[in-house]
Design an enzyme around this catalytic site. Sequence first.
Site, PDB file in Angstrom:
ATOM      1  N   SER A  86     -31.238 -10.249   1.638  1.00  0.00           N
ATOM      2  CA  SER A  86     -30.247 -11.303   1.925  1.00  0.00           C
ATOM      3  C   SER A  86     -30.033 -12.226   0.736  1.00  0.00           C
ATOM      4  O   SER A  86     -30.990 -12.815   0.215  1.00  0.00           O
ATOM      5  CB  SER A  86     -30.716 -12.168   3.095  1.00  0.00           C
ATOM      6  OG  SER A  86     -30.696 -11.422   4.273  1.00  0.00           O
ATOM      7  N   HIS A 102     -24.923  -9.206   3.090  1.00  0.00           N
ATOM      8  CA  HIS A 102     -25.308  -7.815   2.785  1.00  0.00           C
ATOM      9  C   HIS A 102     -24.025  -7.022   2.538  1.00  0.00           C
ATOM     10  O   HIS A 102     -23.320  -6.666   3.470  1.00  0.00           O
ATOM     11  CB  HIS A 102     -26.081  -7.199   3.949  1.00  0.00           C
ATOM     12  CG  HIS A 102     -27.467  -7.751   4.104  1.00  0.00           C
ATOM     13  ND1 HIS A 102     -28.596  -7.070   3.729  1.00  0.00           N
ATOM     14  CD2 HIS A 102     -27.901  -8.954   4.576  1.00  0.00           C
ATOM     15  CE1 HIS A 102     -29.673  -7.809   3.975  1.00  0.00           C
ATOM     16  NE2 HIS A 102     -29.271  -8.957   4.489  1.00  0.00           N
ATOM     17  N   HIS A 108     -30.906  -3.620   9.492  1.00  0.00           N
ATOM     18  CA  HIS A 108     -32.155  -4.137  10.063  1.00  0.00           C
ATOM     19  C   HIS A 108     -32.391  -3.607  11.477  1.00  0.00           C
ATOM     20  O   HIS A 108     -31.446  -3.322  12.212  1.00  0.00           O
ATOM     21  CB  HIS A 108     -32.120  -5.672  10.132  1.00  0.00           C
ATOM     22  CG  HIS A 108     -31.940  -6.333   8.805  1.00  0.00           C
ATOM     23  ND1 HIS A 108     -30.701  -6.537   8.253  1.00  0.00           N
ATOM     24  CD2 HIS A 108     -32.835  -6.828   7.924  1.00  0.00           C
ATOM     25  CE1 HIS A 108     -30.840  -7.132   7.080  1.00  0.00           C
ATOM     26  NE2 HIS A 108     -32.125  -7.328   6.854  1.00  0.00           N
ATOM     27  N   TYR A 116     -33.286  -5.452  13.933  1.00  0.00           N
ATOM     28  CA  TYR A 116     -32.733  -6.399  14.919  1.00  0.00           C
ATOM     29  C   TYR A 116     -31.235  -6.208  15.158  1.00  0.00           C
ATOM     30  O   TYR A 116     -30.679  -6.743  16.108  1.00  0.00           O
ATOM     31  CB  TYR A 116     -33.016  -7.860  14.526  1.00  0.00           C
ATOM     32  CG  TYR A 116     -32.399  -8.331  13.222  1.00  0.00           C
ATOM     33  CD1 TYR A 116     -31.031  -8.549  13.102  1.00  0.00           C
ATOM     34  CD2 TYR A 116     -33.193  -8.544  12.113  1.00  0.00           C
ATOM     35  CE1 TYR A 116     -30.475  -8.960  11.905  1.00  0.00           C
ATOM     36  CE2 TYR A 116     -32.649  -8.963  10.916  1.00  0.00           C
ATOM     37  CZ  TYR A 116     -31.291  -9.166  10.820  1.00  0.00           C
ATOM     38  OH  TYR A 116     -30.748  -9.565   9.634  1.00  0.00           O
ATOM     39  N   GLU A 117     -30.577  -5.428  14.288  1.00  0.00           N
ATOM     40  CA  GLU A 117     -29.157  -5.141  14.518  1.00  0.00           C
ATOM     41  C   GLU A 117     -28.980  -4.053  15.579  1.00  0.00           C
ATOM     42  O   GLU A 117     -27.845  -3.721  15.936  1.00  0.00           O
ATOM     43  CB  GLU A 117     -28.495  -4.710  13.204  1.00  0.00           C
ATOM     44  CG  GLU A 117     -28.453  -5.833  12.171  1.00  0.00           C
ATOM     45  CD  GLU A 117     -27.908  -5.360  10.832  1.00  0.00           C
ATOM     46  OE1 GLU A 117     -26.691  -5.175  10.730  1.00  0.00           O
ATOM     47  OE2 GLU A 117     -28.704  -5.158   9.897  1.00  0.00           O
ATOM     48  N   ALA A 158     -35.580 -11.668   1.461  1.00  0.00           N
ATOM     49  CA  ALA A 158     -35.619 -13.120   1.605  1.00  0.00           C
ATOM     50  C   ALA A 158     -36.716 -13.405   2.616  1.00  0.00           C
ATOM     51  O   ALA A 158     -36.819 -12.711   3.629  1.00  0.00           O
ATOM     52  CB  ALA A 158     -34.282 -13.623   2.122  1.00  0.00           C
ATOM     53  N   MET A 197     -38.016 -10.139   7.982  1.00  0.00           N
ATOM     54  CA  MET A 197     -37.582  -9.214   9.031  1.00  0.00           C
ATOM     55  C   MET A 197     -37.288  -7.810   8.493  1.00  0.00           C
ATOM     56  O   MET A 197     -36.472  -7.086   9.062  1.00  0.00           O
ATOM     57  CB  MET A 197     -36.332  -9.768   9.725  1.00  0.00           C
ATOM     58  CG  MET A 197     -36.502 -11.185  10.274  1.00  0.00           C
ATOM     59  SD  MET A 197     -34.959 -11.850  10.906  1.00  0.00           S
ATOM     60  CE  MET A 197     -35.410 -13.576  11.175  1.00  0.00           C
ATOM     61  N   SER A 198     -37.936  -7.453   7.398  1.00  0.00           N
ATOM     62  CA  SER A 198     -37.620  -6.136   6.807  1.00  0.00           C
ATOM     63  C   SER A 198     -38.818  -5.592   6.042  1.00  0.00           C
ATOM     64  O   SER A 198     -39.956  -5.992   6.259  1.00  0.00           O
ATOM     65  CB  SER A 198     -36.427  -6.274   5.853  1.00  0.00           C
ATOM     66  OG  SER A 198     -36.788  -7.073   4.731  1.00  0.00           O
ATOM     67  N   ASN A 205     -36.942 -20.442   2.109  1.00  0.00           N
ATOM     68  CA  ASN A 205     -37.139 -21.637   2.957  1.00  0.00           C
ATOM     69  C   ASN A 205     -38.625 -21.771   3.237  1.00  0.00           C
ATOM     70  O   ASN A 205     -39.360 -20.788   3.154  1.00  0.00           O
ATOM     71  CB  ASN A 205     -36.369 -21.479   4.288  1.00  0.00           C
ATOM     72  CG  ASN A 205     -36.768 -20.215   5.035  1.00  0.00           C
ATOM     73  OD1 ASN A 205     -36.408 -19.100   4.649  1.00  0.00           O
ATOM     74  ND2 ASN A 205     -37.534 -20.375   6.097  1.00  0.00           N
ATOM     75  N   HIS A 251     -29.602 -19.414   8.444  1.00  0.00           N
ATOM     76  CA  HIS A 251     -29.245 -18.321   7.523  1.00  0.00           C
ATOM     77  C   HIS A 251     -28.546 -18.848   6.270  1.00  0.00           C
ATOM     78  O   HIS A 251     -28.688 -18.263   5.194  1.00  0.00           O
ATOM     79  CB  HIS A 251     -28.359 -17.309   8.265  1.00  0.00           C
ATOM     80  CG  HIS A 251     -28.111 -16.031   7.505  1.00  0.00           C
ATOM     81  ND1 HIS A 251     -29.137 -15.224   7.035  1.00  0.00           N
ATOM     82  CD2 HIS A 251     -26.962 -15.422   7.129  1.00  0.00           C
ATOM     83  CE1 HIS A 251     -28.617 -14.172   6.406  1.00  0.00           C
ATOM     84  NE2 HIS A 251     -27.301 -14.267   6.443  1.00  0.00           N
TER      85      HIS A 251
HETATM   86  N1  HPA Z   1     -38.442 -16.156   8.826  1.00  0.00           N
HETATM   87  C1  HPA Z   1     -38.099 -14.858   8.951  1.00  0.00           C
HETATM   88  N2  HPA Z   1     -37.283 -14.237   8.120  1.00  0.00           N
HETATM   89  C2  HPA Z   1     -36.784 -14.945   7.100  1.00  0.00           C
HETATM   90  C3  HPA Z   1     -37.095 -16.304   6.905  1.00  0.00           C
HETATM   91  C4  HPA Z   1     -37.970 -16.924   7.818  1.00  0.00           C
HETATM   92  O1  HPA Z   1     -38.292 -18.133   7.714  1.00  0.00           O
HETATM   93  N3  HPA Z   1     -36.432 -16.711   5.798  1.00  0.00           N
HETATM   94  C5  HPA Z   1     -35.736 -15.630   5.335  1.00  0.00           C
HETATM   95  N4  HPA Z   1     -35.951 -14.562   6.117  1.00  0.00           N
END
Ligand code: HPA
Length: 279
Positions: free
Chosen positions: A30, A61, A83, A85-86, A113, A214-215, A238, A252
């Site tokens: 991402s 993406h 992903h 989750y998609e 990310a 998440m990947s 973050n 996001h």
């Molecule tokens: N959590 C999960 N996935 C992420 C995060 C997060 O804080 N930041 C970027 N992808």
Amino acid sequence: MYTKDDFQRAANTILDRLTLQPQIGMVLGSGLGKLADELSARTIIPYAEIPGWSASTVHGHQGNLVIGELEEQVVAVMQGRAHFYEGYSMQQVTFPIRVMKAMGMHTVILTNAAGGINKDYAVGDLMLLEDHINLPGMVGANPLMGANDESLGLRFLGLAQAYDRPLREQALQVAAQHDIPLHSGVYCSLSGPAFETPAEIRMLRAWGADAVGMSTTHEVLVARHAGMRVLAFSGITNCAIDQVDTDLETNHEEVLESGEIIVPRLTTVLKGVLNDFPT
Ligand code: HPA
């Protein structure tokens, strides 16, 4: 379930459009897709033109496979990934890794990310994955489940040496030379798509995770199953929130915005690794 023929068909579709033979695959997470602009002599193939290859529906993406040269290495770069989750299966989201192997690539460099869990991590830092916790994989969402084709890899895969040590050492050396903050840590993957609760973050920290996303981990499994070398980076987009009743919320947009700081740093480190690629 895909078969070897499916991987080879996709590989041939790509190779038919190339004059160069890529050796190294890359996956850009991402907000990191811009890194593909660094390649010269580019061929751009939209995922939709590759049979069996799933596109990401997520903002940030781009959905192209970009093949070209970077530091005199021929690389195939995925601008974004699909992903779990998609709604895709683990087989679908790891299909590109199998295709990279079928194309003859020996190494894959994964990026994502991630939220920083380790209190020493700041937004914009990079983390080298030295190990992982694959939560979906531990509870059954594992791309290696099902009948095992022995010609693709082992039934019972060892993961104590998943992340290639010479490649990691080279990355650390390049980062140090350029004063780029590059930590070594443990990445924990969750299925998403919701970000974690503060209680979940405190639990992951207690378990030894330094970053969360998440990947990636399922891609690592498939790449190692296929005998490929793996190097992986998290861009800390973050700081994961570990307390309730603050005014903070993860979103996001902040993930994509911090990509702007992370891309130049990641580009420098990746170029340094490619430039003096350890055998
Ligand atoms: N959590 C999960 N996935 C992420 C995060 C997060 O804080 N930041 C970027 N992808």
